[in-house]
Every structure is written in C-alpha cells, then in structure tokens.
Scaffold this motif. Sequence first.
Motif: not given
Length: 442
Positions: A4-27
């Motif tokens: 269960a703990v491994c599944f939770s950690a994997a989920s966090l890495l999968l969905f929380g680690g998606c690339a997000v445009t940086t503030q500098e790029a947005a500016f």
Amino acid sequence: MKKAVCFSAASLLLFGGCAVTTQEAAFRSVHETVKEDLVWIKTPQEAQKVDESVRALLEKPLNEENAVRIALINNRSLQQTYEEIGIAHADLVQAGLMGNPVLGYSVGQGGGMRTNTFSIELAFLDLLWIPLRRELGTIAFEEAKLRVGDEVLRTVRETSRTFVEARTAHEIAAERDEMLKSYEASAQLAIRQYTAGNLAKRELLKIQDAYAHARMEAIKAHQNAASAQEALNTVLGVYGLATYYTYGNEKWELREPPASSEPLERLAIENRLDIAAAKKRLQYAAKEAGISENTRLLDELTLEYDSEKSTGEARFNTLGVKIPLPIFDIGQGKIGMAQARYNQSHHELYALAVNVRSEVRRSHAALRYAYDIAREYRESILVLNQGILEQTGLFYNGMLEGIYELLEDQRRLSEAKIGALEATAEYRKAFADLTYAVGTQP
C-alpha cells in the motif's frame, strides 16, 4: 502494508512529478505577448540592476519611450501584479499533488491484554481528480498571464498619458514665464510714461492689472507642472535625486487616424488581453461545471489499511474502502454553484466585448477630434498669429504702431502656442487611449 505504501509513493511520483511550466517561462511569454521589455524583481541584486538602469535613463532628457521603459521595470504596483503569475503557478503545482496519506497508531490495554493498531488512509479518488485539477489549474495559469499582460498594457497607457501631461505642463509654464516678461515690460514702460505725464492713471492701472493676472497665471502654471511631474514620478516609481530629470524637446508628430472605427473594433476583439482572459475564465467555469456534474455522487473515496496485534494473538490485517452514500447531499449545491459561475462568466465576457467596442468608438472619436483641433492650431492659428506679429513688427519699425501693440501681439502668439501645446497633448493622450483600446497601434 508495504504494498500500500509503495503504491502511494508511486502515485505521488507519477502525478505529482509532471512537468509544469516555470514562472520564468511564463513571464517570458508575457514579454512576447505585450512586446515590451519587462523585469520581475525578486532579489536585491535584481533591484540594484533596475536602479542602475533607471539612473542611466534619467541622466539624459526624458522622452515618452524611456518613461514607459522605466515604469515597466520600476513601478512597484506593477511588480505586485507580476506576483499573480507566481500565485497561479503555485496553484498549478498544488493541483498536481496527491493528498497526503493519513497514518494512525493506537494502543489499547485492558483485561490483561494489550492491543496496538497501525493504520493508513489514502484518498484513493484523488488519483483520478489530479488530471482534472491540473487542467483547471492550467487554464487559471493562462488566464493569470493574460491578466498580467493586460495590466502591463494599462501601465503603458497610463505612463504615456502622464508623461504627456507632465511635459506639456512644463512647457506651458515656460511659455507663461515668457509671457510674463512681456507683461512686465509693458508695466515698466507704463510707469515711466505715467511719471512723465504721457499716460493716464486709468490706463496705468489697467496695464498693472493685466501684469498681476499674468503673474497669477504663471504661478498656476508652475503649480500644475509640479503636480503633473509628481504624478509622473509616482508612475515611474522614482523619488529623491531621481526626480530631478529634464524633458526632451522632440516634436510630436500628428498622424491622421483611421477614417472608420469598425475595423478597429474587430482588431480589439481579437487583440485585447482582457477579453482573452475573460475567455479563459469562461473556459474554466465550463470545465468546472462539467467536473462538478460528473463527480457529484463520488467525490470522496478512501482506501484504508489496518494492522492490529493483540497480546498472545497473531497480527490481524484489514484492507477496506470508505465511500459516502449520496442520500442527503447529491451535489445539488455544487452543480448549481458551478452553473451560476458559468453563466456569470458568459455574461461577463459578453458585457466586456460590448464595452470594448464602445471604448474603441469613443477613443477613435476623441482621437479624430483631437487631431483636427491640433492640426488647426499648428497649420492655421499659429501661422496666423506669427504673421500678425511680423506685420506688427514692420508697423512698429515704421513708427506706425506703438510698443504696446507689439507686446500685445507677442502675447497673443504665446497664447496660441499654449493652445497648440494643450491640443497636441490631448491628441497624444487620445492616441495612447486608442492604442490600448484596440490592443495595438491604430
């Protein structure tokens, strides 16, 4: 439990680690949209570089273009607006994060037995909502960039208008000083003539009254110039020694406006960043309404794992699910709220489009009339008064006119110059208004 703990950690890495445009790029994208040089001050070092740039620009006579440059990098109210990009970016990052699992541990004792229980709870459906939240967050992020871009263009307009007012007030004050010299010369001559018995007292008093009024007008002109410059200082974000700058004297050209406002209205609907931002808000509201409709009966689902160990007994593990029963609350409020927000955003966009079209027509009409008035001053009134003064000078040299007539015609020319300055200023301010209203230079 380890699974269960491994599944939770994997989920966090999968969905929380998606690339997000940086503030500098947005500016940087805001840079490209508004086509202006911007600086987002985040560190003392960056603030120092801005101060150096501002000082360098103020060392030479200030023109409208450099005034806009200074405001865009040094106006702290605008710097506050830039932080909205940072806030929207933080919301977008947060939208991609899964909720933390809840760990629990309890100890029970009684009847000679001791029980310890370890539990972990995970909001399982959070995995499904992350892509939806990220989609909403992305829309909100794009809307924030457009809103900041619109504020940049508003600052450009305000700076241009304020600079025009300050420089014009400074030039009018100088012209009033020149007129005052003429009135002073008339007053001194009148005193000499009155003393010699060549001028009636009534005429002397009239000339002295005109001189007093000229002094008053000069004082008012300098008062207005000081107030206008302080308004410009505020927009530029300068104080202290930085306020002791001079103005350039480049001539403002008059460019005839477009004959019709209809093409400008279409351009405004296409180019205005506040309209683009309103479209993003409508898109957000529509997406939010759809999500509320689709998830109203299943908005929370919790996955639970319990591990219990009692004295003398083997450990007992339990895996379970908690799901709310849609008996009383079936999402009526959420759906109604989302629909109302969508309707509100739709009406907001429609009203904004109507208002923008009206603003374009009003600004276009103001520019047309301001252009006609300024051209009339330049091509007719100034030319005529210059000609009158030249002719009076010839008459004076031929002793056919007196000194008072010559001085009076000089003052008439000065009044015409002041009128031309004011008319040109109105034209420049109207041009700045129409440029913003259309979203580009007309």
